[in-house]
Motif scaffolding. Structure first.
Motif, short mmCIF file in Angstrom:
data_model
loop_
_atom_site.label_atom_id
_atom_site.label_comp_id
_atom_site.label_asym_id
_atom_site.label_seq_id
_atom_site.Cartn_x
_atom_site.Cartn_y
_atom_site.Cartn_z
N ILE A 107 -4.27 -22.75 8.66
CA ILE A 107 -4.58 -23.79 9.48
C ILE A 107 -3.90 -23.61 10.76
CG2 ILE A 107 -5.72 -25.38 8.05
CD1 ILE A 107 -2.89 -26.96 8.46
N ALA A 108 -2.67 -22.65 10.96
CA ALA A 108 -2.07 -22.62 11.95
C ALA A 108 -1.04 -21.59 11.78
CB ALA A 108 -1.23 -23.76 12.68
N GLU A 109 -0.41 -20.80 13.00
CA GLU A 109 0.57 -19.64 12.86
C GLU A 109 1.08 -19.37 14.32
OE1 GLU A 109 -2.58 -16.01 12.45
OE2 GLU A 109 -0.36 -15.47 12.15
N GLY A 110 2.41 -19.27 14.10
CA GLY A 110 2.76 -18.99 15.45
C GLY A 110 4.51 -19.55 15.48
N LYS A 111 5.01 -19.76 16.61
CA LYS A 111 6.44 -20.25 16.51
C LYS A 111 6.43 -21.68 15.99
CE LYS A 111 9.03 -17.83 20.08
NZ LYS A 111 8.67 -16.69 19.36
N TYR A 112 7.57 -21.87 15.29
CA TYR A 112 7.70 -23.05 14.65
C TYR A 112 7.57 -24.46 15.54
CZ TYR A 112 9.78 -27.08 12.30
OH TYR A 112 10.05 -28.14 11.58
N SER A 113 8.08 -24.36 16.69
CA SER A 113 7.78 -25.29 17.44
C SER A 113 6.28 -25.72 17.80
CB SER A 113 8.69 -25.31 19.13
OG SER A 113 8.23 -24.04 19.35
N ASP A 114 5.56 -24.69 17.89
CA ASP A 114 4.29 -24.83 18.31
C ASP A 114 3.39 -25.28 17.18
OD1 ASP A 114 4.78 -23.61 20.52
OD2 ASP A 114 3.88 -21.53 20.19
N VAL A 115 3.94 -24.54 15.99
CA VAL A 115 3.22 -25.11 14.71
C VAL A 115 3.47 -26.52 14.62
CG1 VAL A 115 3.16 -24.59 12.35
CG2 VAL A 115 2.95 -22.67 13.80
N SER A 116 4.69 -26.86 14.63
CA SER A 116 4.98 -28.16 14.16
C SER A 116 4.27 -29.32 14.87
CB SER A 116 6.42 -28.40 14.01
OG SER A 116 6.92 -28.23 15.22
#
Ligand SMILES: Nc1ncnc2c1ncn2[C@@H]1O[C@H](COP(=O)(O)OP(=O)(O)OP(=O)(O)O)[C@@H](O)[C@H]1O
Ligand SMILES: [Mg+2]
Lengths: 258, 401
Positions: free
Chosen positions: A236-245
């Motif tokens: 459902i999502a992927e990328g940097k932690y800050s973006d994903v969270s």
């Protein structure tokens, strides 16, 4: 970005009518430390089992360095340099730490009948070599661990067992390390200690690619470059932690969970 | 460095006491002498009250030794110098055989114990190491026995030693028939397959005239290295029982099987067998080929059973399908459970108890299976690791660097 070492395309695993993994496209690059997160039952462990040949995917493919390795046996997967830990520890508890580590180093053992049973001098040199490798690994991973080399696993604390399981996966110098929720059953302090050790290891082994499964999102922040979030077997999502969270669907998946 | 510690010293979870080599040897000799005396008691004493007394005093004595911190000396010494211990034990039993050379019955019992020890060591490799259940041990013993009967009768030119080896091999090879079904099934089902095999084999022997049908076959005695086993002991030296030579042969066989079992345990073979038994999924994830190790364990174990069966057949002089009962397979499994699963030493006292006690106590004789069933249940309930639980793997010992 560095080249992809591991890639899956449309990977699907079914249990009866349940799609535990649903059309997953996934990529892991050399040296990357990837966090795989998602609520309970979202298919994280299933993903590992599909990669390592324990489950056979219903459809889709797994590529290692571009080579299709879909559905090969766990033995072969190990031979390709992919090792793992298990969510619920799978150490041989009645055996010593040393025995468990040597089991992890199958690749480098000689299984000739003569060299095992009859030429005991040769065997002794093999044993000595393996013992040194194991002890050295333990010391580098976590200095206090080396003292436990000859102890049975059953006498070890939870965190030490986790450490040994990670070391068992590391001893054969894999290219890809799969860690299935190593924080399970540990206190936050213990988890932090283990994460620090993993980070330290990573600094010394820049080409090792790692996937770390975590249930708690915060934990992964410190160690991982990027995250992939699973929910109901789908990414459902992927990328940097800050973006994903901050991603709304991720928050919904986690909040819905609560 | 642990590596040096490992290669130079005994490795174990327990704390060990440092002892000089001389002291170690002395302790071993004392321990072995005591064991041989106990063995003598079990074999020689006849009255139920005598054996009963022995059965009561023995655990008390062991407990007292433990309380006085003496037992650890014997354990340490045996761990430090396993070869010396083995050789002393063999010599001790050899002396006992000479001492008992006119006692037919005691020697027959001793031989049976030693042959059962050999089969149980095979089960230790199969069940204790690789985790394979085998309720057909007596069938493989029987295959060895029938092989001996047929081969020895038809190939006079071939030395008996070679025939014994071949009997073991035939047993291992026929066991290979079972490998596929055993690899494909698990737990109870695998157990059922071995049970079925034992029954099938018996039926096969009963209906097959080549093998003498239900009446069985006569078996020629052994002659090894010019020694005709029937004339057991040179009469100039006072002669001896017919069983003496067989007791010696069984002793050497058991010692060889023991050594091999230990070597397997202390190698990557034993390590991988343990790993397969403990966790097949984890093993597979580290490249361990479970079928390979199960097959190896199964074949070696059945080989041991076949060898023992061959010696048994020659000693009995006559074998029939009825000599190889399912109940005896159970008996062998209970020896392994009683002793301590996976512990090669433990099968010795366990085999002694399980073979000798029914011969000495009429009650046990009559309710043998029932009593052993109860013993097994009690063991599994209260002491699942057996009388002498298996310790950590010990790859090397002794002071040699
Ligand atoms: N062997 C199996 N047989 C049937 N269903 C299974 C099996 N393994 C997993 N599942 C189901 O597949 C789904 C995904 O499970 P999985 O173990 O991969 O989740 P997970 O993300 O690892 O969860 P957790 O955080 O609890 O470990 C769940 O619904 C689970 O019940
Ligand atoms: Mg999981």
């Amino acid at each position: 970005m560095r080249p992809a070492v591991l890639k899956t395309e449309d990977l699907t695993v079914k249990f009866g009518g349940l799609k535990a993994l649903n059309g997953l496209d996934f990529e892991l690059c050399e040296g990357q430390f990837l966090g795989l997160i998602g609520p309970n039952g979202s298919g994280k462990t299933t993903f590992f089992n599909a990669l390592t040949g324990i489950y056979r995917p219903a459809s889709g493919n797994v590529f290692l360095h571009g080579k299709d390795i879909t559905g090969v046996s766990p033995n072969k997967v190990y031979g390709y340099g992919i090792t793992r830990t298990f969510q619920r520890l799978r150490l041989a508890t009645s055996l010593s730490v040393l025995d468990n580590l040597i089991i992890g180093n199958q690749r480098n053992l000689n299984f000739g009948i003569w060299r095992n049973i009859f030429d005991r001098k040769y065997f002794k040199s093999q044993l000595k070599e393996q013992t040194e490798i194991a002890e050295d690994l333990l010391r580098r991973f976590s200095p206090d661990l080396a003292a436990l080399l000859l102890k049975p696993i059953s006498s070890l604390s939870m965190i030490d067992r986790r450490r040994v399981e990670v070391c068992r996966a590391l001893i054969s110098e894999p290219k890809i390390l799969l860690l299935d929720e190593p924080s399970a059953g540990m206190t936050p302090d213990e988890t932090r200690a283990l994460m620090d050790e993993l980070q330290g290891w990573r600094a010394q082994h820049p080409t090792l690619s790692t996937i770390l499964i975590e249930h708690e999102m915060e934990l992964i922040n410190k160690v991982s470059d990027t995250c992939v979030v699973l929910n109901y077997g789908e990414k459902i999502a992927e990328g940097k932690y800050s973006d994903v969270s901050n991603n709304p669907s991720v928050r919904a998946a986690y909040l819905g969970e609560d | 460095m642990a590596a040096n510690r490992l290669v130079g010293r005994p490795v174990s979870g327990e704390s060990l006491i440092p002892m000089s080599q001389l002291k170690t040897q002395l302790v071993i000799l004392i321990g072995i002498s005591l064991s041989v005396i106990v063995l003598y008691g079990f074999l020689y004493l006849e009255h139920e009250w005598e054996i009963g007394l022995l059965l009561v005093t023995l655990p008390v004595a062991i407990l007292l030794l433990k309380r006085a911190n003496m037992l650890i000396y014997f354990q340490t010494a045996a761990r430090m110098m396993p070869r010396f211990t083995l050789v002393s034990f063999v010599l001790g039993v050899l002396a006992l055989i000479l001492l008992l050379r006119h006692e037919h019955f005691a020697l027959l019992m001793l031989t049976t114990v030693l042959l059962y020890v050999t089969v149980s060591l095979g089960l230790t490799i199969q069940f204790g190491f690789a985790g394979l259940v085998n309720f057909a041990a007596i069938a493989f013993f029987g295959i060895g026995a029938y092989s001996m009967a047929v081969l020895n009768h038809n190939f006079h030119a071939v030395p008996d030693l070679v025939i014994i080896l071949f009997s073991g091999l035939i047993s291992a090879l026929l066991g290979a028939l079972l490998i596929l079904p055993i690899l494909r099934t698990r737990g109870h089902y695998a157990a059922l397959i071995t049970i079925a095999f034992g029954i099938l084999l018996r039926t096969f022997l009963e209906v097959n005239d080549v093998f003498g049908g239900p009446q069985g076959l006569k078996v020629d005695g052994l002659e090894i290295l010019g020694w005709d086993f029937a004339n057991s002991f040179p009469s100039v030296l006072g002669g001896g029982s017919f069983y003496m030579a067989y007791a010696i042969a069984a002793l050497l066989l058991a010692a060889a099987a023991y050594l091999l079992t230990r070597l397997i345990e202390a190698s990557w073979f034993g390590l991988n067998m343990d790993s397969v038994r403990l966790d097949e999924v984890a093993s597979a994830s580290f490249g361990i080929n479970a079928p390979r190790w199960k097959i190896t364990a199964f074949m070696v174990g059945n080989f041991f059973a076949g060898l023992a069966g061959a010696v048994y057949a020659a000693m009995s002089g006559f074998i029939a399908p009825a000599s190889f009962n399912f109940a005896d397979s159970l008996l062998l499994v209970s020896i392994v459970l009683l002793g301590g699963i996976g512990n090669a030493v433990a099968v010795i006292p366990a085999a002694l108890l399980i073979v000798v006690l029914p011969e000495k106590f009429q009650v046990i004789q009559e309710y043998r299976l029932l009593l052993f069933g109860i013993v097994v249940i009690l063991i599994l309930r209260f002491r699942p690791n057996g009388l002498i639980p298996r310790g950590l793997r010990q790859y090397f010992t002794g002071s040699s660097a």
